[in-house]
Design an enzyme around this catalytic site. Structure first.
Site, PDB file in Angstrom:
ATOM      1  N   GLY A   1       0.783  -1.228   0.000  1.00  0.00           N
ATOM      2  CA  GLY A   1       0.000   0.000   0.000  1.00  0.00           C
ATOM      3  C   GLY A   1       0.814   1.277   0.000  1.00  0.00           C
ATOM      4  O   GLY A   1       0.288   2.341   0.289  1.00  0.00           O
ATOM      5  N   CYS A   2       2.107   1.183  -0.299  1.00  0.00           N
ATOM      6  CA  CYS A   2       2.933   2.390  -0.366  1.00  0.00           C
ATOM      7  C   CYS A   2       3.209   2.733  -1.813  1.00  0.00           C
ATOM      8  O   CYS A   2       3.464   1.862  -2.626  1.00  0.00           O
ATOM      9  CB  CYS A   2       4.267   2.176   0.347  1.00  0.00           C
ATOM     10  SG  CYS A   2       4.152   2.415   2.121  1.00  0.00           S
ATOM     11  N   VAL A   3       3.141   4.019  -2.122  1.00  0.00           N
ATOM     12  CA  VAL A   3       3.448   4.489  -3.463  1.00  0.00           C
ATOM     13  C   VAL A   3       4.938   4.236  -3.748  1.00  0.00           C
ATOM     14  O   VAL A   3       5.319   3.793  -4.816  1.00  0.00           O
ATOM     15  CB  VAL A   3       3.114   5.991  -3.606  1.00  0.00           C
ATOM     16  CG1 VAL A   3       3.469   6.490  -4.983  1.00  0.00           C
ATOM     17  CG2 VAL A   3       1.627   6.222  -3.337  1.00  0.00           C
TER      18      VAL A   3
END
Length: 145
Positions: A55-57
């Site tokens: 869920g991290c860019v």
């Protein structure tokens, strides 16, 4: 602000105080970059899907191991600011047991003032890193039993 610094682990309380003294967002960002630069080199071999924060860019990796019942985190990110957030969490949770890490609430980020400086995706990234670190701490704990 309802958060009491006394309720935080000493290392984390110190970090929160340091950020509270940085009055403007630019100083807070500089502080994050400083933490990022202090982070030890992360082994390439540990940049695996199991260690990637979901869920991290940015690409963010975290590993955890136990040393005398305390969790030792290592991590890396391809973004300096995200790496700074990661370093802040690693620094703030050193010398803690898995239980202490799992009992931590992420709301101390508001006390740093960083929550208003961060873009929504970075703030989301911070929570994802935090949750991943808690999950890894728990896994360490279970493996040691």
């Amino acid at each position: 602000m309802s958060l009491s610094l006394d309720s935080l682990p000493p290392a984390l309380a110190k970090i929160v105080q340091r950020f509270q003294r940085a009055s403007d967002p630019k100083r807070r960002y500089e502080q994050l970059i400083w933490y990022a630069q202090k982070l030890p080199e992360f082994p390439e071999v540990d940049k695996t899907p199991e260690n990637k924060v979901p869920g991290c860019v940015s690409q963010v990796y975290v590993t955890a191991s136990l040393d005398n019942d305390k969790v030792v985190f290592q991590g890396d990110s391809d973004s300096q600011l995200t790496k700074g957030l990661l370093a802040l969490l690693i620094e703030g949770t050193k010398e803690l047991t898995p239980t202490e890490i799992c009992e931590l609430k992420p709301d101390f980020i508001q006390a740093t003032g960083l929550d208003i400086s961060l873009t929504p995706s970075r703030a989301n990234g911070f929570y994802n890193i935090f949750k991943t670190m808690q999950k890894k701490a728990l896994e360490c704990d279970q493996e040691s039993k």
